[in-house]
Design a protein around this motif. Structure first.
Motif, PDB file in Angstrom:
ATOM      1  N   GLY A   1       0.799  -1.216   0.000  1.00 24.57           N
ATOM      2  CA  GLY A   1       0.000   0.000   0.000  1.00 24.57           C
ATOM      3  C   GLY A   1       0.821   1.249   0.000  1.00 24.57           C
ATOM      4  N   LEU A   2       2.149   1.087  -0.083  1.00 22.78           N
ATOM      5  CA  LEU A   2       3.031   2.257  -0.056  1.00 22.78           C
ATOM      6  C   LEU A   2       2.827   3.140  -1.265  1.00 22.78           C
ATOM      7  CD1 LEU A   2       5.247   3.628   1.505  1.00 22.78           C
ATOM      8  CD2 LEU A   2       6.929   2.297   0.264  1.00 22.78           C
ATOM      9  N   LEU A   3       2.228   2.610  -2.286  1.00 25.23           N
ATOM     10  CA  LEU A   3       1.982   3.426  -3.481  1.00 25.23           C
ATOM     11  C   LEU A   3       0.882   4.419  -3.144  1.00 25.23           C
ATOM     12  CD1 LEU A   3       2.880   3.765  -6.407  1.00 25.23           C
ATOM     13  CD2 LEU A   3       0.970   2.314  -7.071  1.00 25.23           C
ATOM     14  N   THR A   4       1.172   5.230  -2.120  1.00 26.91           N
ATOM     15  CA  THR A   4       0.298   6.296  -1.663  1.00 26.91           C
ATOM     16  C   THR A   4      -1.133   5.848  -1.537  1.00 26.91           C
ATOM     17  OG1 THR A   4      -0.105   7.086  -3.896  1.00 26.91           O
ATOM     18  CG2 THR A   4       1.747   8.054  -2.732  1.00 26.91           C
ATOM     19  N   GLY A   5      -1.358   4.810  -0.800  1.00 32.70           N
ATOM     20  CA  GLY A   5      -2.723   4.423  -0.481  1.00 32.70           C
ATOM     21  C   GLY A   5      -3.362   3.491  -1.465  1.00 32.70           C
ATOM     22  N   LEU A   6      -2.644   3.078  -2.523  1.00 31.94           N
ATOM     23  CA  LEU A   6      -3.229   2.146  -3.480  1.00 31.94           C
ATOM     24  C   LEU A   6      -2.679   0.754  -3.241  1.00 31.94           C
ATOM     25  CD1 LEU A   6      -3.263   3.966  -6.916  1.00 31.94           C
ATOM     26  CD2 LEU A   6      -5.177   3.479  -5.426  1.00 31.94           C
ATOM     27  N   ALA A   7      -3.564  -0.220  -3.163  1.00 30.50           N
ATOM     28  CA  ALA A   7      -3.145  -1.608  -3.064  1.00 30.50           C
ATOM     29  C   ALA A   7      -3.770  -2.358  -4.225  1.00 30.50           C
ATOM     30  CB  ALA A   7      -3.594  -2.211  -1.732  1.00 30.50           C
ATOM     31  N   VAL A   8      -2.995  -3.228  -4.849  1.00 31.11           N
ATOM     32  CA  VAL A   8      -3.471  -3.949  -6.022  1.00 31.11           C
ATOM     33  C   VAL A   8      -4.202  -5.201  -5.567  1.00 31.11           C
ATOM     34  CG1 VAL A   8      -2.787  -4.993  -8.202  1.00 31.11           C
ATOM     35  CG2 VAL A   8      -1.461  -3.101  -7.262  1.00 31.11           C
ATOM     36  N   SER A   9      -5.510  -5.283  -5.877  1.00 27.50           N
ATOM     37  CA  SER A   9      -6.304  -6.421  -5.441  1.00 27.50           C
ATOM     38  C   SER A   9      -6.094  -7.622  -6.355  1.00 27.50           C
ATOM     39  CB  SER A   9      -7.785  -6.041  -5.405  1.00 27.50           C
ATOM     40  OG  SER A   9      -8.224  -5.663  -6.689  1.00 27.50           O
ATOM     41  N   SER A  10      -5.745  -7.397  -7.589  1.00 22.94           N
ATOM     42  CA  SER A  10      -5.338  -8.463  -8.501  1.00 22.94           C
ATOM     43  C   SER A  10      -4.104  -7.950  -9.218  1.00 22.94           C
ATOM     44  CB  SER A  10      -6.459  -8.783  -9.495  1.00 22.94           C
ATOM     45  OG  SER A  10      -6.783  -7.647 -10.261  1.00 22.94           O
ATOM     46  N   GLN A  11      -3.334  -8.837  -9.803  1.00 32.13           N
ATOM     47  CA  GLN A  11      -2.076  -8.373 -10.371  1.00 32.13           C
ATOM     48  C   GLN A  11      -1.763  -9.103 -11.671  1.00 32.13           C
ATOM     49  OE1 GLN A  11      -0.096  -9.815  -6.730  1.00 32.13           O
ATOM     50  NE2 GLN A  11       1.409 -10.746  -8.091  1.00 32.13           N
ATOM     51  N   LEU A  12      -0.861  -8.490 -12.406  1.00 35.28           N
ATOM     52  CA  LEU A  12      -0.386  -9.091 -13.645  1.00 35.28           C
ATOM     53  C   LEU A  12       0.646 -10.162 -13.314  1.00 35.28           C
ATOM     54  CD1 LEU A  12      -0.191  -5.611 -15.094  1.00 35.28           C
ATOM     55  CD2 LEU A  12      -1.121  -7.405 -16.537  1.00 35.28           C
ATOM     56  N   SER A  13       0.521 -11.312 -13.931  1.00 36.77           N
ATOM     57  CA  SER A  13       1.436 -12.411 -13.667  1.00 36.77           C
ATOM     58  C   SER A  13       2.609 -12.385 -14.649  1.00 36.77           C
ATOM     59  CB  SER A  13       0.697 -13.742 -13.786  1.00 36.77           C
ATOM     60  OG  SER A  13       0.267 -13.944 -15.133  1.00 36.77           O
ATOM     61  N   GLN A  14       3.610 -13.206 -14.369  1.00 34.07           N
ATOM     62  CA  GLN A  14       4.733 -13.356 -15.288  1.00 34.07           C
ATOM     63  C   GLN A  14       4.251 -13.834 -16.657  1.00 34.07           C
ATOM     64  OE1 GLN A  14       8.109 -12.863 -15.066  1.00 34.07           O
ATOM     65  NE2 GLN A  14       7.850 -11.867 -13.083  1.00 34.07           N
ATOM     66  N   LYS A  15       3.250 -14.696 -16.646  1.00 33.50           N
ATOM     67  CA  LYS A  15       2.704 -15.189 -17.908  1.00 33.50           C
ATOM     68  C   LYS A  15       2.052 -14.054 -18.693  1.00 33.50           C
ATOM     69  CE  LYS A  15      -0.311 -18.798 -19.824  1.00 33.50           C
ATOM     70  NZ  LYS A  15      -1.244 -19.909 -19.495  1.00 33.50           N
ATOM     71  N   ASP A  16       1.339 -13.162 -17.976  1.00 33.31           N
ATOM     72  CA  ASP A  16       0.719 -12.001 -18.630  1.00 33.31           C
ATOM     73  C   ASP A  16       1.774 -11.130 -19.294  1.00 33.31           C
ATOM     74  OD1 ASP A  16      -1.890 -12.659 -17.855  1.00 33.31           O
ATOM     75  OD2 ASP A  16      -1.673 -11.622 -15.938  1.00 33.31           O
ATOM     76  N   MET A  17       2.867 -10.889 -18.581  1.00 32.42           N
ATOM     77  CA  MET A  17       3.920 -10.031 -19.128  1.00 32.42           C
ATOM     78  C   MET A  17       4.586 -10.665 -20.344  1.00 32.42           C
ATOM     79  SD  MET A  17       5.619  -8.329 -15.730  1.00 32.42           S
ATOM     80  CE  MET A  17       5.203  -9.581 -14.523  1.00 32.42           C
ATOM     81  N   ALA A  18       4.707 -11.996 -20.309  1.00 26.73           N
ATOM     82  CA  ALA A  18       5.271 -12.685 -21.471  1.00 26.73           C
ATOM     83  C   ALA A  18       4.338 -12.585 -22.661  1.00 26.73           C
ATOM     84  CB  ALA A  18       5.534 -14.152 -21.123  1.00 26.73           C
ATOM     85  N   VAL A  19       3.023 -12.685 -22.408  1.00 30.99           N
ATOM     86  CA  VAL A  19       2.030 -12.561 -23.485  1.00 30.99           C
ATOM     87  C   VAL A  19       2.073 -11.147 -24.064  1.00 30.99           C
ATOM     88  CG1 VAL A  19      -0.438 -12.525 -23.998  1.00 30.99           C
ATOM     89  CG2 VAL A  19       0.518 -14.383 -22.625  1.00 30.99           C
ATOM     90  N   ILE A  20       2.167 -10.154 -23.182  1.00 29.84           N
ATOM     91  CA  ILE A  20       2.180  -8.756 -23.632  1.00 29.84           C
ATOM     92  C   ILE A  20       3.391  -8.485 -24.522  1.00 29.84           C
ATOM     93  CG2 ILE A  20       2.469  -6.355 -22.859  1.00 29.84           C
ATOM     94  CD1 ILE A  20       0.824  -7.156 -20.362  1.00 29.84           C
ATOM     95  N   SER A  21       4.577  -8.887 -24.069  1.00 26.24           N
ATOM     96  CA  SER A  21       5.788  -8.608 -24.852  1.00 26.24           C
ATOM     97  C   SER A  21       5.806  -9.386 -26.159  1.00 26.24           C
ATOM     98  CB  SER A  21       7.034  -8.954 -24.020  1.00 26.24           C
ATOM     99  OG  SER A  21       7.041 -10.336 -23.681  1.00 26.24           O
ATOM    100  N   GLY A  22       5.088 -10.515 -26.199  1.00 26.58           N
ATOM    101  CA  GLY A  22       5.074 -11.315 -27.415  1.00 26.58           C
ATOM    102  C   GLY A  22       3.918 -11.040 -28.344  1.00 26.58           C
ATOM    103  N   THR A  23       3.037 -10.133 -27.978  1.00 22.77           N
ATOM    104  CA  THR A  23       1.886  -9.806 -28.825  1.00 22.77           C
ATOM    105  C   THR A  23       2.331  -9.095 -30.097  1.00 22.77           C
ATOM    106  OG1 THR A  23       0.377  -9.657 -26.938  1.00 22.77           O
ATOM    107  CG2 THR A  23      -0.281  -8.490 -28.939  1.00 22.77           C
ATOM    108  N   ARG A  24       1.699  -9.430 -31.161  1.00 17.68           N
ATOM    109  CA  ARG A  24       2.032  -8.827 -32.460  1.00 17.68           C
ATOM    110  C   ARG A  24       1.787  -7.320 -32.422  1.00 17.68           C
ATOM    111  NH1 ARG A  24      -0.682 -10.483 -38.320  1.00 17.68           N
ATOM    112  NH2 ARG A  24       0.570  -9.022 -39.592  1.00 17.68           N
ATOM    113  N   GLY A  25       2.765  -6.563 -32.883  1.00 15.48           N
ATOM    114  CA  GLY A  25       2.647  -5.108 -32.921  1.00 15.48           C
ATOM    115  C   GLY A  25       3.259  -4.411 -31.724  1.00 15.48           C
ATOM    116  N   VAL A  26       3.669  -5.153 -30.691  1.00 14.15           N
ATOM    117  CA  VAL A  26       4.288  -4.553 -29.508  1.00 14.15           C
ATOM    118  C   VAL A  26       5.791  -4.435 -29.730  1.00 14.15           C
ATOM    119  CG1 VAL A  26       4.803  -4.861 -27.057  1.00 14.15           C
ATOM    120  CG2 VAL A  26       2.511  -5.371 -27.924  1.00 14.15           C
TER     121      VAL A  26
END
Length: 410
Positions: free
Chosen positions: A81-106
């Motif tokens: 919650g150190l991000l000035t009062g924001l806490a992430v209730s769900s988060q991006l996974s390592q798999k999500d980041m791999a999908v994002i970097s591998g998406t066509r056009g990125v």
């Protein structure tokens, strides 16, 4: 007749000046109301311009991928919650980041992962900033230059190197260029590789302050936290000639596919971020300004009450004026002038105070209030209107006074 009217105008002004103490307390509500409305609207407008400046600084083709649900955190030091009062209730996974970097056009992507823990440099433990895991593409995505040294590259992934924001550098080390110095975090030693130039605004966020941040390679952040550190956002840049809308469609398709049809992630371009932020800020500004404007209504009632008391106290004066030829209309006009002067002067004082508050906020905080002169003119008009409306009843009461009865009063 013109001279007579001018005489009653002068009489109205003299009456207000003759009771300065009572006049001030009467218009105090108007002053507070006008000051509050102008200040709140100015802050809201300033934040919208700051967010717009962030979008234009980064480039409108930058895409953000983040969880759709953010909840209020306690903001405790060292926690998520150190991000000035924001806490992430769900988060991006390592798999999500791999999908994002591998998406066509990125062409490039950079995660922003919050890692909790205490950092130590030369001085006391550093608890006022955040440690963020990211990739080598971050500086180009943020369009941010380095003051000293360089950012870590792909070859530095997996190594304990760190890049500091300006404030973090000054707080951790008692020198301007701490390149090669070491800091400890979670029992590990990190070597300072570079220091960012001052961030004028925080990219796509009015909460986190990147000047207080310590940036480390994302795979190191994941390793230290055993893959439990939350990634609250991924910045994405489309390739040359790739429309952001097309890349967003591809990202949604690929991420939804890996999540069984619904990724639960918000994927937006710079323009969409700007529109969403503006809509939310406008709604909040109108809400708070509306609450502040209620004080103008209270101030109007106060003016009416004081003017009614004034009519009762000045019955003898009213009788004399009528005896020497003043008409009901002229008596009514005098009291309307008094009410108008009270409310309009309160409005002017409120405008001056609002301008001074805006200057103080610019000098003492990161906020950059922007004066909306339409609101200033509107506030002036409303303050005058309040006096006219709520001064009508006392003015009518004064005009209807029987001169004989008024002369008998003491």
């Amino acid at each position: 007749m013109k001279g007579l009217n001018q005489g009653y105008l002068k009489a109205g002004l003299n009456s207000v000046r003759g009771a300065k103490g009572r006049s001030f307390w009467t218009v105090l509500g108007v002053i507070i109301g006008v000051t509050s409305v102008i200040t709140i609207v100015s802050i809201g407008q300033g934040i919208k311009e700051q967010v717009g400046g962030q979008i234009h600084h980064l480039g409108q083709n930058i895409i953000t991928v983040k969880p759709t649900q953010l909840i209020g955190g306690s903001g405790t030091a060292g926690g998520n919650g150190l991000l000035t009062g924001l806490a992430v209730s769900s988060q991006l996974s390592q798999k999500d980041m791999a999908v994002i970097s591998g998406t066509r056009g990125v062409a490039a992507s950079a995660p922003l992962t919050i890692v909790s823990g205490t950092t130590r440099g030369d001085l006391n433990p550093y608890t006022s900033g955040i440690v963020i895991g990211t990739s080598s593409a971050l500086p180009s995505l943020l369009n941010q230059s380095m003051a000293y040294g360089s950012f870590f590259g792909d070859e530095d992934m997996g190594t304990n190197v760190a890049v500091l924001g300006q404030q973090a550098s000054e707080t951790l080390f008692s020198e301007d260029v701490p390149l090669g110095r070491s800091l400890s975090f979670r029992g590990q030693t990190f070597i300072v590789r570079g220091v960012f130039n001052q961030f004028s605004t925080t990219p796509l966020s009015q909460q986190a302050d990147f000047n207080n941040a310590i940036f480390i390679p994302n795979d190191v952040a994941e390793s230290l936290s055993k893959s439990t550190a939350p990634t609250y956002e991924v910045l994405v840049r489309p390739g040359a000639g790739q429309p952001p809308g097309s890349v967003i469609t591809s990202l949604k398709r690929d991420l939804n596919k890996t999540h069984g049809g619904d990724s639960g992630l918000a994927i937006e371009s710079g323009n969409q971020n700007l529109t969403n932020n503006n809509n939310i800020l406008s709604l909040l500004t109108r809400l708070v300004a509306g609450v502040a404007a209620i004080s103008l209504l209270v101030a109007g009632i106060g003016i009416m009450n004081v003017m009614l008391v004034s009519v009762t106290e000045r019955r003898h004066e009213i009788g004399i004026r009528k005896a020497v030829g003043a008409t009901n209309r002229q008596i009514m006009g005098q009291f309307m002038i008094e009410a108008g002067v009270l409310s309009f002067s309160g409005g002017l004082i409120g405008i001056v105070l609002a301008l001074l508050i805006n200057v103080a906020l610019r000098a003492a905080t990161n906020l950059q209030p922007a004066i909306d002169w339409q609101i200033v003119v509107m506030a002036s008009g409303v303050s005058l209107l309040v006096g006219v409306i709520f001064g009508t009843l006392p003015a009518i009461k004064a005009a209807r006074k029987d001169p004989i009865e008024a002369l008998r009063s003491e």
